[in-house]
Design an enzyme around this catalytic site. Structure first.
Site, mmCIF file in Angstrom:
data_model
loop_
_atom_site.group_PDB
_atom_site.id
_atom_site.type_symbol
_atom_site.label_atom_id
_atom_site.label_comp_id
_atom_site.label_asym_id
_atom_site.label_seq_id
_atom_site.Cartn_x
_atom_site.Cartn_y
_atom_site.Cartn_z
ATOM 1 C CB SER A 33 -2.081 -8.913 7.564
ATOM 2 O OG SER A 33 -1.355 -10.123 7.547
ATOM 3 C CD GLU B 278 4.609 0.212 13.164
ATOM 4 O OE1 GLU B 278 3.369 0.301 13.374
ATOM 5 O OE2 GLU B 278 5.467 0.597 13.965
ATOM 6 C CE LYS C 151 7.653 -11.684 0.224
ATOM 7 N NZ LYS C 151 6.736 -10.637 -0.268
ATOM 8 C CD GLU D 143 8.157 1.058 10.646
ATOM 9 O OE1 GLU D 143 8.956 0.612 9.826
ATOM 10 O OE2 GLU D 143 6.946 1.224 10.396
ATOM 11 C CB VAL E 38 1.687 -12.044 7.868
ATOM 12 C CG1 VAL E 38 3.124 -12.282 7.416
ATOM 13 C CG2 VAL E 38 0.708 -12.672 6.869
ATOM 14 N N GLY E 39 2.186 -10.857 10.793
ATOM 15 C CA GLY E 39 3.096 -10.215 11.747
ATOM 16 C C GLY E 39 3.332 -11.075 12.977
ATOM 17 C CB CYS F 268 -2.118 0.420 8.593
ATOM 18 S SG CYS F 268 -0.640 1.398 8.665
ATOM 19 C CD GLN G 270 -6.977 -5.548 0.242
ATOM 20 O OE1 GLN G 270 -6.260 -6.547 0.203
ATOM 21 N NE2 GLN G 270 -7.419 -5.030 1.369
ATOM 22 C CG ASN H 88 -0.332 0.079 2.506
ATOM 23 O OD1 ASN H 88 0.756 -0.441 2.696
ATOM 24 N ND2 ASN H 88 -0.975 0.734 3.448
#
Ligand code: UN1
Length: 480
Positions: free
Chosen positions: A228, A249, A175, A461, A231-232, A283, A330, A152
């Site tokens: 997401s 994040e 990646k 961050e 996955v995080g 987000c 999406q 995004n």
């Protein structure tokens, strides 16, 4: 018609050719393939990590001026090419051309900001408890970072992870998201053009297996992930297993509170921007509009008018105000959430229908749903699309309780003219970022970014906080 970009991995300063079984498509017109891309795996990750490890000693020991100069030159090149790179970004991701160019300029400024930060890395000098002893702390590079970035913000997020990693002397393997690799590749190419030594930045393109290989690789000292929540969580577990540093994040379910005393036009513009710009695929997007009783009906009517008149279309068309969703999955996810909201009793004020334009693309109608309650799925799960739901409340206290009542805590907004409520909100909001009379989305790059609870994990961050994650502290004692 523009040609298809043939993407390669970047390992040790070289472009590594490989079969290209997958494509990134233009979401505004899916007949157009933006890039054909390789599908890397653990062999490429091994080679990339080896290159990054080999490059680390010289890069971390170089004068900070060397690192600063590379970042500064790359920032200049990217700023000069913001129109072409921004156009590529819009073709590949689907945000409008103005948004694509804006994001590219932002990435350029991030590179320049961290060019300065390379020279400002500082420690502390303290008295010891023992007479005659001095204590100093200083920050040192950590090693190799694995960076996993989302689609995004296909150039800003790679920039805000790479720039601090590099500024402070680390080397990286990135990646990029499988939906937007060409935009990330443009940044990697510019860094090399700016004089980055071989192996300092490596890029492996592919699917989830590449990310997993980075998470598991013993040669990767730290992992920075944006994506997401599900996955995080896996990235954090993998990192913990081998004690790698980790920063995540993830999602948000960001509230925007509108109080009775708000200026109506301003509140509507703030909600419109926060919920619908960048197709709601941020987000930090405002998704729960928590509106006080006295202004509620006027606010919903005025916002609906604006939402209805948003021009949805091809990202590259200058008249377009909102581009398509990034992908079919999406788009279908957005439709699914709108259907669930309808079934659970939400009232679709505008939007909510399937949208077919004159070309094949993943277009969606911007959608406003009223009369929703906090327990509905539309108010607890991240939609990541141009959908906002309103919840009616009687007063500020009820609004704050609802605002704080999700498992996420990234950004939270309040529109009011009351200083009392604004200051109370800044203190009692449980989000990592609060916005008073501003959209929840749209942040500066020189200050910390991040949230609480399920939104973020690990050090912040961006800005001066980036050094906490991308350096480690050495404490040095000495006696004369
Ligand atoms: C912004 O609101 O300007 O993925 C930035 C995201 C965030 C960045 C938002 N990490 O949407």
């Amino acid at each position: 018609m523009t040609h298809t970009i043939a993407l390669c991995h970047w390992i040790n300063g070289q472009k590594i050719e490989a079969d290209r079984p997958s494509q990134s498509l233009n979401p505004s017109d899916t007949r157009e393939t933006v890039a054909a891309m390789p599908d890397g795996g653990s062999a490429e990750v091994d080679a990339a990590v080896d290159a990054a490890r080999a490059a680390f000693p010289a890069w971390s020991e170089a004068s900070p001026e060397v690192r600063s100069d590379v970042l500064d030159r790359a920032g200049t090149l990217l700023m000069e090419r913001r129109e072409t790179v921004g156009r590529l970004l819009s073709r590949e991701e689907g945000k409008t051309l103005a948004e694509g160019i804006g994001e590219t300029a932002r990435a350029a400024r991030i590179l320049k900001y961290f060019a300065g930060e390379a020279l400002r890395l500082h420690g502390q000098n303290l008295p010891s408890t023992r007479p005659g002893v001095e204590v100093q702390t200083y920050r040192q590079a950590v090693g190799v970072y694995g960076l996993i970035t989302p689609w995004n913000f296909p150039i800003a997020i790679p920039a805000w992870k790479m720039a601090p990693a590099l500024a402070f002397g680390n080397t990286v393997v990135i990646k990029p998201a499988g939906l937007t690799p060409a935009t990330a590749e443009a940044l990697v190419a510019i860094l090399h053009e700016a004089g980055l030594p071989d192996g300092v930045v490596n890029m492996v393109i592919g699917r989830g297996g590449v990310g997993q290989a980075l998470v598991d690789h013993p040669g990767v000292d730290g992992l920075s992930f944006t994506g997401s929540q599900g996955v995080g969580a896996g990235v954090a577990m993998g990192a913990a297993k081998r004690q790698a540093r980790v920063q995540l994040e993830m999602g948000g379910k960001n509230p925007l509170i509108v109080l009775d005393d708000a200026d109506l036009d301003r509140a509507v513009q703030i909600a419109l921007d926060g919920s619908f710009f960048a197709t709601g695929q941020r987000c930090t997007a405002s998704s729960r509009l928590i509106v006080q009783d006295g202004i509620h009906d006027r606010f919903v009517a005025a916002l609906a008018d604006k939402v209805k008149s948003l021009r949805v279309g091809d990202a590259l068309d200058p008249d377009t105000q909102m581009g398509p969703a990034v992908s079919e999955a999406q788009r279908d996810g957005v439709y699914g959430y709108v259907d669930i909201a309808r079934e659970q009793g939400g009232r679709i004020v505008t939007g909510g229908e399937r949208l077919n334009l004159d070309k094949p693309g993943w277009y969606v109608q911007p959608t406003l749903i009223a009369d929703t309650t906090a327990d509905m799925r539309i108010n607890s799960e991240e939609v990541f699309g141009p959908v906002a739901s309103t919840i009616r409340v009687k007063d500020y206290e009820e609004a704050l309780t609802l605002a704080n009542g999700t498992e996420f805590g990234l950004s939270a907004g309040l529109v009011t003219q009351s200083l009392k409520h604004a200051r109370d909100f800044q203190r009692r909001s449980r989000s990592g970022m609060t916005m008073v009379n501003l959209p929840t989305a749209g942040v500066d790059y020189h200050v910390p970014f991040g949230g609480s609870r399920k939104s973020s994990y690990g050090p912040r961050e961006q800005g001066f906080a980036a050094a906490d994650f991308f350096t480690q502290t050495k404490t040095s004692y000495s006696a004369g």
